[in-house]
Design an enzyme around this catalytic site. Sequence first.
Site, short mmCIF file in Angstrom:
data_model
loop_
_atom_site.label_atom_id
_atom_site.label_comp_id
_atom_site.label_asym_id
_atom_site.label_seq_id
_atom_site.Cartn_x
_atom_site.Cartn_y
_atom_site.Cartn_z
N TYR A 512 11.42 -16.17 7.80
CA TYR A 512 10.72 -15.09 8.49
C TYR A 512 9.26 -15.47 8.74
O TYR A 512 8.85 -15.75 9.84
CB TYR A 512 10.82 -13.78 7.72
CG TYR A 512 10.23 -12.61 8.47
CD1 TYR A 512 10.95 -11.99 9.48
CD2 TYR A 512 8.95 -12.14 8.20
CE1 TYR A 512 10.40 -10.92 10.20
CE2 TYR A 512 8.40 -11.09 8.91
CZ TYR A 512 9.12 -10.48 9.91
OH TYR A 512 8.58 -9.44 10.63
N SER A 592 13.93 -11.11 14.56
CA SER A 592 12.67 -10.51 14.98
C SER A 592 11.58 -11.57 14.97
O SER A 592 11.67 -12.55 15.71
CB SER A 592 12.36 -9.33 14.06
OG SER A 592 11.40 -8.50 14.63
N ASP A 675 16.44 -1.26 21.58
CA ASP A 675 15.37 -1.82 20.77
C ASP A 675 14.02 -1.34 21.31
O ASP A 675 13.63 -1.66 22.43
CB ASP A 675 15.43 -3.35 20.80
CG ASP A 675 14.57 -4.00 19.72
OD1 ASP A 675 13.54 -3.40 19.35
OD2 ASP A 675 14.93 -5.09 19.25
N HIS A 711 16.48 -2.15 17.01
CA HIS A 711 15.97 -3.37 16.39
C HIS A 711 16.67 -3.69 15.08
O HIS A 711 16.57 -4.78 14.56
CB HIS A 711 14.46 -3.23 16.16
CG HIS A 711 13.77 -4.52 15.90
ND1 HIS A 711 13.74 -5.55 16.82
CD2 HIS A 711 13.08 -4.96 14.82
CE1 HIS A 711 13.05 -6.57 16.32
NE2 HIS A 711 12.64 -6.24 15.12
#
Length: 739
Positions: A512, A592, A675, A711
Amino acid sequence: MKHVTSSPALAATALVASLAASCAEPPRPVIPPVTTASPPHTILESPSEKGTRLMTRKTDAVDTLHGVKVPDPYRWLEDSDSAEVKSWTDAQNAHTRKVLDAIPGREALKGEVTELLQIGYVSGPAIRGSKGALRYFHTKREGAQNQPTLWVRDGHAGKDRALIDVASLSEDGTTALDWWYPSWDGRLVAWGRSESGSEDSVLHVRDVATGKDLPDRIDRTRHASVAWLPDGKSFYYSRYPEPGTVPAGEERYHSRLYHHVIGADPKTDKMIFGEGRDKTEIPQVMIAPNGRWLVVRVHMGWDKSEVYLKDLSKGAGAPWTEIAVKTQALFEPIPEDDRLWIQTNDGAPRYKLLAVDYARPERAAWKEVVPEGADVLHGVDILKNEIVATYMHDASSRVERLSLDGKSKGAIALPGIGSAGVSSMPGGEEVFVTFTSYVTPYQVFRVDLQRAARLESWDRVGAKFGAEAGHDAIEVTRLFATSKDGARVPMFVIAKKGLKRDGQNPTVLYGYGGFNVNQTPAFSARALASVQRGAVWVTTILRGGGEFGEDWHRAGMLEKKQNTFNDLFACAETLFKEKITSPERLGVIGGSNGGLLVAAAVTQRPEMFRVGLSLVPLTDMLRYHRFRIAKLWIPEYGDPEKAEHFQFLHAYSPYHRVEDGKKYPSLLFTTAESDTRVDPMHARKMAARMQEAQGDPSRPVLIRVETKAGHGAGKPVSKLADELTDELSFLLHELGVAL
């Protein structure tokens, strides 16, 4: 009362996938008109056994940005409302389904994924009421439930009663419980409801005794912050503007604070904070238990916040006092009746705790209670006679008891290496510790601080998950990589015991690295389903996150974002060196901001990976700020309108780094129509560009566009099971794992 360094409400505005500066917009370049008669794609025959290859119509759109010509051949895919884009999406989804449905063993994998998802999770309670009449509110999801239910107990040993069951509010399970705030007396709960993953909440108020909602309805309460007055008759809350009152496209900016009296028309609610402030700021409201001290924390990015105080005993019109302003640091207030506590990284990258006297709020009078230590101070709970602090040590949790003057009273021992969260009540004498790890489903323990500080089981999910199911054969180890600049980067390796070091293990690398978000050990259906099928799952702790404090965060943002990608490459190289896997057996996955990570990784070092999954990603870093709520992320990524920021954004922007004819990994991009954080245009444009450029026709480039989903927040288990099955079947199949 408590604070943790990563607020759930603000995490929602970040790029967190469930696995989340104002500037004038310049004139748009002239784009050749799109004729809807043009076919959205052409099917070309490919020698690949995987079927046909999709090619997408291109235009000659070119921008000149800061003196650099930037082609954008797939800009027409930005228009989600276009009939041509919808036709393109349908064709892409049909092609993706054809490829995925042909993978053998999918149904068995789906059964396994569903079983793991149905283990669910449970949260620690919010405690309200008075001594002898306490109520414990907490969420829990398990079994076939599509959404978590909010439960309430009368007394810590009482029986759970379902208070808000949103799964019953829609046939397909897509109605979500976004957030909830009980009143101090435990009689009412303000809660947010949204549909289809939109996160566009409508505030409701539920009567705890009757289980019915009051007539009050307040829309535009996305990611709301709520602070009840002690009498339970009114509350302060955050709300976004009514369409038409701000420029078009800014409806998800301009968050302001209001005061609502139960039963009143929300249109008459008075604004109490935010008028005239920057549209990208996000104010959060909180209040001391006695109702005297009203506090506002203003989010100004993931490395800056401000704090303001009002003494309500002097009337609602009393002025705001500046507590912490104009400082590039995070300040996290915890208002109690006798003092204001502030957790901050100002001058302390790993955070410290300070006490502020309401009568002397000036900075010079602040008292340091818990100094910065070797570990990151992640969360603080202030109780009657002590402080309970949650620390991060090498990206896992430890919990320590402290006196009110900061002296250690010893640790609260945890079940093992994992992630812990603490919840409590102001002035209380008990805390609840939520614990999870890669192999431990969520469980909640109660600790009576008046007695021996030992964990007593309070609630849990997945009681049958463990040795009897064969899951004791999974082990977790920790490795360290050395990044390009010498930084030491940790990673957790989850695998079946007896892992062979022959370089042939199918391995999944997850990362991430952004927004000060921590990737600490947690139970994961994705990871365990992969490991149970014979793969190795590796979670990387990359710069940009908050696992090692603010210095670690800042080393992976703005002009230093390339460090995040280099950290990932170093982890992959370490896995090769340790003979855990090889490039032909390595996949990479992220969602993301992690989807950006994957897209950057496969465009910068395609030879390093066999397959990549870029989930709800950002890919066009030169236009990202024009869509959805993305101006909120400028402090983290940078502003493409500034020449100095354009240089480093253009250097790594994945959409702009794709090279025709290069051999890329097999790729799956995912996005969702609802989203409201990351615009689906990122996945659409990147998939089209990679399909055009892929130099190895045996390696597919797919895109999966989900309907009635956003999302990730609020996604029902039924959709999650389908989604994870598609992702993992593609990923594992490409790595040579027999499903």
